[in-house]
Design a protein around this motif. Structure first.
Motif, PDB file in Angstrom:
ATOM      1  N   ALA A   1      37.244  35.731  37.536  1.00  0.00           N
ATOM      2  CA  ALA A   1      38.589  36.311  37.605  1.00  0.00           C
ATOM      3  C   ALA A   1      38.821  37.199  36.389  1.00  0.00           C
ATOM      4  N   GLU A   2      38.400  36.708  35.224  1.00  0.00           N
ATOM      5  CA  GLU A   2      38.598  37.479  33.997  1.00  0.00           C
ATOM      6  C   GLU A   2      37.865  38.822  34.101  1.00  0.00           C
ATOM      7  N   MET A   3      36.621  38.751  34.580  1.00  0.00           N
ATOM      8  CA  MET A   3      35.826  39.974  34.668  1.00  0.00           C
ATOM      9  C   MET A   3      36.456  40.964  35.661  1.00  0.00           C
ATOM     10  N   ALA A   4      36.876  40.443  36.813  1.00  0.00           N
ATOM     11  CA  ALA A   4      37.453  41.322  37.834  1.00  0.00           C
ATOM     12  C   ALA A   4      38.770  41.932  37.344  1.00  0.00           C
ATOM     13  N   LEU A   5      39.577  41.113  36.639  1.00  0.00           N
ATOM     14  CA  LEU A   5      40.870  41.611  36.162  1.00  0.00           C
ATOM     15  C   LEU A   5      40.688  42.635  35.040  1.00  0.00           C
ATOM     16  N   ARG A   6      39.721  42.405  34.162  1.00  0.00           N
ATOM     17  CA  ARG A   6      39.446  43.383  33.098  1.00  0.00           C
ATOM     18  C   ARG A   6      39.057  44.727  33.705  1.00  0.00           C
ATOM     19  N   GLY A   7      38.344  44.658  34.835  1.00  0.00           N
ATOM     20  CA  GLY A   7      37.906  45.878  35.516  1.00  0.00           C
ATOM     21  C   GLY A   7      39.067  46.732  35.982  1.00  0.00           C
ATOM     22  N   VAL A   8      40.196  46.099  36.342  1.00  0.00           N
ATOM     23  CA  VAL A   8      41.320  46.890  36.835  1.00  0.00           C
ATOM     24  C   VAL A   8      42.356  47.215  35.763  1.00  0.00           C
ATOM     25  N   ILE A   9      42.357  46.401  34.665  1.00  0.00           N
ATOM     26  CA  ILE A   9      43.376  46.639  33.627  1.00  0.00           C
ATOM     27  C   ILE A   9      43.012  47.860  32.798  1.00  0.00           C
ATOM     28  N   LYS A  10      41.810  47.849  32.247  1.00  0.00           N
ATOM     29  CA  LYS A  10      41.249  48.888  31.360  1.00  0.00           C
ATOM     30  C   LYS A  10      42.234  49.873  30.713  1.00  0.00           C
TER      31      LYS A  10
ATOM     32  N   THR B   1      41.488  32.272  42.457  1.00  0.00           N
ATOM     33  CA  THR B   1      41.339  33.029  43.703  1.00  0.00           C
ATOM     34  C   THR B   1      42.716  33.455  44.219  1.00  0.00           C
ATOM     35  N   ARG B   2      43.671  32.519  44.126  1.00  0.00           N
ATOM     36  CA  ARG B   2      45.010  32.824  44.647  1.00  0.00           C
ATOM     37  C   ARG B   2      45.688  33.927  43.837  1.00  0.00           C
ATOM     38  N   VAL B   3      45.500  33.880  42.526  1.00  0.00           N
ATOM     39  CA  VAL B   3      46.100  34.924  41.681  1.00  0.00           C
ATOM     40  C   VAL B   3      45.469  36.283  42.008  1.00  0.00           C
ATOM     41  N   CYS B   4      44.142  36.307  42.088  1.00  0.00           N
ATOM     42  CA  CYS B   4      43.461  37.588  42.345  1.00  0.00           C
ATOM     43  C   CYS B   4      43.791  38.117  43.739  1.00  0.00           C
ATOM     44  N   ARG B   5      43.932  37.189  44.695  1.00  0.00           N
ATOM     45  CA  ARG B   5      44.307  37.629  46.052  1.00  0.00           C
ATOM     46  C   ARG B   5      45.700  38.267  46.022  1.00  0.00           C
TER      47      ARG B   5
ATOM     48  N   ALA C   1      32.726  26.123  58.649  1.00  0.00           N
ATOM     49  CA  ALA C   1      32.008  27.202  57.955  1.00  0.00           C
ATOM     50  C   ALA C   1      31.057  26.587  56.945  1.00  0.00           C
ATOM     51  N   PHE C   2      29.985  27.309  56.651  1.00  0.00           N
ATOM     52  CA  PHE C   2      29.019  26.859  55.634  1.00  0.00           C
ATOM     53  C   PHE C   2      28.560  28.121  54.924  1.00  0.00           C
ATOM     54  N   ASP C   3      29.067  28.332  53.694  1.00  0.00           N
ATOM     55  CA  ASP C   3      28.823  29.616  53.043  1.00  0.00           C
ATOM     56  C   ASP C   3      29.006  29.478  51.521  1.00  0.00           C
ATOM     57  N   THR C   4      28.904  30.595  50.812  1.00  0.00           N
ATOM     58  CA  THR C   4      29.097  30.557  49.357  1.00  0.00           C
ATOM     59  C   THR C   4      30.570  30.249  49.053  1.00  0.00           C
ATOM     60  N   PRO C   5      30.860  29.715  47.859  1.00  0.00           N
ATOM     61  CA  PRO C   5      32.260  29.469  47.501  1.00  0.00           C
ATOM     62  C   PRO C   5      33.107  30.748  47.606  1.00  0.00           C
ATOM     63  N   GLU C   6      32.534  31.893  47.214  1.00  0.00           N
ATOM     64  CA  GLU C   6      33.299  33.156  47.264  1.00  0.00           C
ATOM     65  C   GLU C   6      33.720  33.468  48.701  1.00  0.00           C
TER      66      GLU C   6
ATOM     67  N   ASP D   1      33.349  41.921  48.993  1.00  0.00           N
ATOM     68  CA  ASP D   1      34.574  41.788  49.748  1.00  0.00           C
ATOM     69  C   ASP D   1      35.237  40.433  49.481  1.00  0.00           C
ATOM     70  N   CYS D   2      34.844  39.817  48.355  1.00  0.00           N
ATOM     71  CA  CYS D   2      35.336  38.465  48.060  1.00  0.00           C
ATOM     72  C   CYS D   2      36.186  38.447  46.791  1.00  0.00           C
ATOM     73  N   TYR D   3      37.105  37.477  46.767  1.00  0.00           N
ATOM     74  CA  TYR D   3      37.912  37.280  45.563  1.00  0.00           C
ATOM     75  C   TYR D   3      37.149  36.390  44.578  1.00  0.00           C
ATOM     76  N   PRO D   4      37.454  36.511  43.293  1.00  0.00           N
ATOM     77  CA  PRO D   4      36.829  35.621  42.306  1.00  0.00           C
ATOM     78  C   PRO D   4      37.230  34.162  42.578  1.00  0.00           C
ATOM     79  N   VAL D   5      36.332  33.233  42.246  1.00  0.00           N
ATOM     80  CA  VAL D   5      36.638  31.814  42.464  1.00  0.00           C
ATOM     81  C   VAL D   5      36.647  31.001  41.169  1.00  0.00           C
ATOM     82  N   THR D   6      36.141  31.589  40.099  1.00  0.00           N
ATOM     83  CA  THR D   6      36.132  30.868  38.816  1.00  0.00           C
ATOM     84  C   THR D   6      36.914  31.669  37.777  1.00  0.00           C
ATOM     85  N   LEU D   7      37.228  31.012  36.671  1.00  0.00           N
ATOM     86  CA  LEU D   7      37.942  31.673  35.576  1.00  0.00           C
ATOM     87  C   LEU D   7      37.151  32.885  35.072  1.00  0.00           C
ATOM     88  N   GLU D   8      35.847  32.683  34.889  1.00  0.00           N
ATOM     89  CA  GLU D   8      34.994  33.759  34.350  1.00  0.00           C
ATOM     90  C   GLU D   8      35.008  34.977  35.278  1.00  0.00           C
TER      91      GLU D   8
END
Ligand SMILES: Nc1ncnc2c1ncn2[C@@H]1O[C@H](COP(=O)(O)OP(=O)(O)OP(=O)(O)O)[C@@H](O)[C@H]1O
Ligand SMILES: [Mg+2]
Length: 281
Positions: free
Chosen positions: A272-281, A249-253, A225-230, A263-270
């Motif tokens: 992941a933090e943003m995606a998790l804040r979106g669901v915690i609120k 990525t593993r935690v978010c998955r 495969a040859f694609d974005t890290p996400e 349709d992708c999981y976060p790959v960096t700390l930043e």
């Protein structure tokens, strides 16, 4: 503008039974930072060496297809000619030191003397690369008194001083401690920001996710495969290629949390933090 074009590249080391590179095709644009990943023996180092001409000129062996670096076909040009376009940094910084120079400054000057650069231009380039790699303060030190991170940055400085436009790095921090690794990754990131095209074989997926804009996943000498890290790290079949996604990525998955609107999981700390804040609120 395309900086690297590989078309149907096949390669077998002398006496080897199987192809180390088996029909590899991909293209890299100027200024990209590409991570090359895959399990042991996937062909990462061989591919790096095929970019700088060590494959096939040094190793010999059977070769098919072609690779163009900055318009030069690797098979048709000598390693010396190619070194003006593409520089390579190896795993172990100690193997890249001449051993005969008393200072970091002289060590960096060595490659430039070899290409017969005028003295003024040489001094200017050395000052530039010392600054760029943040090793000005050790320029009068003996290379063997440097830390691993400083030594690897010196090796990179020596390569960059030749003014290649493409930098190929084969696991440049695998022999370094975490602090030395971070210094080197920051330096490579800085070079990529400055416009260098970077190809880096790497096992540290957190770093690949943090710095690379695209990832080439190799498996048994083929491009899987040859694609974005996400996209790469969100693949369900990643483990079957011997690759473990970054911990974020593993935690978010595990939590089923994806980057908003994708349709992708976060790959960096930043991310992941943003995606998790979106669901915690
Ligand atoms: N000098 C060599 N002579 C013969 N075969 C080699 C040589 N170097 C590598 N190979 C073989 O080529 C294949 C690809 O190896 P390569 O070193 O490119 O893999 P890699 O992805 O870099 O692995 P690693 O993660 O261990 O660094 C392997 O089967 C390996 O055994
Ligand atoms: Mg390797």
């Amino acid at each position: 503008m395309k900086k690297i074009i590989a078309q149907g590249l096949k390669y077998k080391y002398p006496l080897a039974e199987t192809l180390a590179l088996n029909d590899i095709s991909f293209e890299v644009e100027a200024g990209e930072f590409i991570g090359v990943i895959g399990k042991n023996s996937a062909g990462k180092s061989t591919l790096c060496q095929a970019m700088v001409g060590l494959v096939p000129h040094f190793y010999k062996g059977a070769y098919g297809g072609k690779v163009l670096v900055d318009g030069l076909e690797v098979k048709q040009h000598s390693i010396a000619d190619l070194s003006l376009k593409v520089g390579m940094v190896f795993q172990n910084p100690f193997t890249q030191v001449t051993g005969s120079k008393m200072t970091v400054y002289e060590e960096i000057a060595f490659g430039l003397e070899n290409i017969g650069l005028p003295r003024d231009e040489m001094l200017k380039r050395i000052d530039e690369v010392l600054k760029l790699l943040k090793i000005e303060h050790v320029k009068d030190h003996n290379p063997f008194d440097l830390s691993g991170g400083q030594l690897q940055r010196m090796a990179i400085a020596g390569i960059i001083a030749m003014k290649p436009e493409i930098l190929v790095l084969d696991e440049p921090t695998s022999q370094l401690d975490p602090a030395g690794s971070d210094e080197v990754f920051r330096a490579i990131h800085e070079l990529s920001q400055q416009g260098f095209t970077v190809i880096m074989a790497e096992h540290k997926m957190e770093k690949v996710a943090q710095y690379c804009n695209r990832v080439l996943l190799l498996d048994e000498g083929k491009v899987a495969a040859f694609d974005t890290p996400e996209k790469i790290f969100s693949r369900d079949d990643l483990e079957s290629y011997g690759v473990t996604a970054p911990v974020y990525t593993r935690v978010c998955r595990a939590l089923g949390v994806k980057n908003a609107g994708t349709d992708c999981y976060p790959v960096t700390l930043e991310d992941a933090e943003m995606a998790l804040r979106g669901v915690i609120k």
